[in-house]
Design a protein around this motif. Structure first.
Motif, short mmCIF file in Angstrom:
data_model
loop_
_atom_site.label_atom_id
_atom_site.label_comp_id
_atom_site.label_asym_id
_atom_site.label_seq_id
_atom_site.Cartn_x
_atom_site.Cartn_y
_atom_site.Cartn_z
N ASP A 1 30.94 40.71 45.89
CA ASP A 1 30.54 39.33 45.61
C ASP A 1 31.71 38.35 45.72
OD1 ASP A 1 27.97 40.01 45.20
OD2 ASP A 1 28.16 40.25 43.03
N LYS A 2 32.92 38.89 45.75
CA LYS A 2 34.09 37.99 45.76
C LYS A 2 34.67 37.86 47.15
CE LYS A 2 36.61 37.49 41.91
NZ LYS A 2 37.66 37.74 40.94
N ARG A 3 35.09 36.66 47.49
CA ARG A 3 35.76 36.46 48.76
C ARG A 3 36.57 35.17 48.72
NH1 ARG A 3 32.08 36.83 53.46
NH2 ARG A 3 33.96 36.31 54.58
N THR B 1 46.91 41.34 46.99
CA THR B 1 46.44 41.59 45.63
C THR B 1 46.78 40.40 44.74
OG1 THR B 1 46.75 43.96 45.91
CG2 THR B 1 46.59 43.17 43.66
N CYS B 2 45.74 39.87 44.10
CA CYS B 2 45.91 38.71 43.21
C CYS B 2 46.87 39.06 42.07
CB CYS B 2 44.54 38.29 42.67
SG CYS B 2 44.64 37.00 41.43
N PRO B 3 47.84 38.17 41.76
CA PRO B 3 48.83 38.49 40.72
C PRO B 3 48.26 38.41 39.31
CG PRO B 3 49.15 36.24 41.51
CD PRO B 3 48.08 36.83 42.37
N TRP B 4 47.06 37.86 39.14
CA TRP B 4 46.57 37.62 37.78
C TRP B 4 45.80 38.81 37.22
CZ3 TRP B 4 48.89 33.51 35.91
CH2 TRP B 4 49.32 32.55 36.80
N HIS B 5 44.79 39.25 37.93
CA HIS B 5 43.99 40.38 37.39
C HIS B 5 43.77 41.46 38.44
CE1 HIS B 5 42.59 36.63 35.31
NE2 HIS B 5 43.04 37.32 34.29
N GLY B 6 44.51 41.37 39.55
CA GLY B 6 44.53 42.50 40.48
C GLY B 6 43.43 42.57 41.51
N CYS B 7 42.65 41.51 41.70
CA CYS B 7 41.62 41.56 42.74
C CYS B 7 42.31 41.67 44.12
CB CYS B 7 40.76 40.31 42.67
SG CYS B 7 39.31 40.42 43.69
N LYS B 8 41.82 42.58 44.95
CA LYS B 8 42.48 42.83 46.24
C LYS B 8 41.61 42.29 47.38
CE LYS B 8 44.65 46.83 48.45
NZ LYS B 8 44.84 48.27 48.29
N ARG C 1 43.66 30.40 46.32
CA ARG C 1 42.94 30.35 45.05
C ARG C 1 42.06 31.58 44.96
NH1 ARG C 1 38.11 28.65 43.91
NH2 ARG C 1 37.79 27.69 45.94
N CYS C 2 42.15 32.25 43.83
CA CYS C 2 41.33 33.44 43.65
C CYS C 2 39.87 33.01 43.52
CB CYS C 2 41.79 34.19 42.39
SG CYS C 2 41.25 35.91 42.37
N ASP C 3 38.96 33.82 44.05
CA ASP C 3 37.54 33.48 43.99
C ASP C 3 37.09 33.35 42.53
OD1 ASP C 3 34.95 32.95 44.61
OD2 ASP C 3 34.42 35.00 45.14
N GLY C 4 36.37 32.27 42.24
CA GLY C 4 35.85 32.07 40.88
C GLY C 4 36.90 31.60 39.90
N SER C 5 38.05 31.19 40.40
CA SER C 5 39.14 30.79 39.51
C SER C 5 39.89 29.61 40.16
CB SER C 5 40.09 31.99 39.34
OG SER C 5 41.33 31.56 38.85
N VAL C 6 40.71 28.94 39.35
CA VAL C 6 41.57 27.90 39.93
C VAL C 6 42.97 28.45 40.16
CG1 VAL C 6 40.33 25.96 38.91
CG2 VAL C 6 42.18 27.04 37.63
N LEU C 7 43.18 29.71 39.83
CA LEU C 7 44.53 30.26 39.87
C LEU C 7 44.99 30.56 41.30
CD1 LEU C 7 44.11 32.65 36.81
CD2 LEU C 7 45.47 30.54 36.92
N PRO C 8 46.23 30.15 41.63
CA PRO C 8 46.75 30.40 42.98
C PRO C 8 47.12 31.88 43.15
CG PRO C 8 48.44 29.39 41.63
CD PRO C 8 47.20 29.44 40.78
S1 FES Z 1 42.44 35.35 39.00
FE1 FES Z 1 42.56 36.72 40.66
S2 FES Z 1 41.78 38.56 39.93
FE2 FES Z 1 41.61 37.18 38.25
#
Ligand code: FES
Length: 216
Positions: free
Chosen positions: A194-196, A174-181, A155-162
């Motif tokens: 701040d994200k982890r 790298t997160c498939p949704w908005h690219g957080c690495k 789950r991406c930090d601050g999101s419910v998205l896998p």
């Molecule tokens: S949900 Fe992972 S970067 Fe936005």
């Protein structure tokens, strides 16, 4: 009925002792014992908090009694323990007095249980591939990178998205949704301190058996 059971001084000493005991409880290493203690405290909290909130509501209709009670130091401290006030808004607007669970006020850090899971031979995992898993409602990913295996929350930090459809590059995901690495070793985001994501301990036994410790 005896009017006063404790002097103010004795009451303060009891509060200090309780505070000390709660700090000691934080150090209980046996998770089952800590869970049991936490549940006992939560029920004690509930059975006190609810009637206390109702008393506060009722006092809102008796301002003189409210003023008298508000002067009692022990009552003030009890109300503070339950995040209730004898002064302004809650009594003037009784509907604002609400139930707050002990887990929300940080009386004791809610403990987590931990289990070691056996996930087969790590050599059966394809290199640089993400494997989504689930245990006790914890969604996590394992990934083999050479002779290392990493386990992180799915789950991406601050999101419910896998993030199991993300891309692996070295030990970065790298997160498939908005690219957080994220660094799979630490769980920390590369570009945003701040994200982890949560990481889970991994062990590979001599015969290649992969074990992951999941906290839930
Ligand atoms: S949900 Fe992972 S970067 Fe936005």
């Amino acid at each position: 009925m005896k009017k006063v059971l404790f002097s103010d001084e004795e009451f303060n000493e009891a509060l200090e002792r309780l505070d000390q005991l709660m700090r000691e409880a934080e150090d209980i290493s046996n998770v089952d014992h800590k869970v049991l203690l936490y549940n006992v405290l939560q029920y004690f909290d509930s059975i006190h908090r609810e009637p206390l909130s109702r008393i506060m509501h009722a006092l809102g209709h008796h301002p003189e009694l409210k003023r008298t009670i508000a002067q009692d130091e022990t009552v003030q401290k009890l109300c503070a323990l339950y995040d209730l006030t004898l002064e302004d808004s809650p009594l003037d607007n009784p509907n604002t007095v609400g139930f707050v669970a002990v887990s929300d006020v940080g009386f004791v850090t809610p403990p987590k249980k931990k289990d070691w899971l056996e996930l087969g031979n790590y050599e059966d995992l394809e290199n640089l591939k993400l494997y989504p898993k689930n245990y006790e409602k914890v969604n996590f990913i394992i990934s083999r990178i050479g002779s290392d295996v990493f386990a992180v929350q799915n789950r991406c930090d601050g999101s419910v998205l896998p993030i199991d459809k993300g891309k692996i590059d070295g030990h970065f995901l790298t997160c498939p949704w908005h690219g957080c690495k994220y660094d799979l070793k630490t769980g920390k985001a590369v570009d945003d301190t701040d994200k982890r994501i949560e990481t889970f301990p991994v062990e590979i036994e001599d015969d290649g058996l992969l074990k992951v410790e999941i906290a839930y």
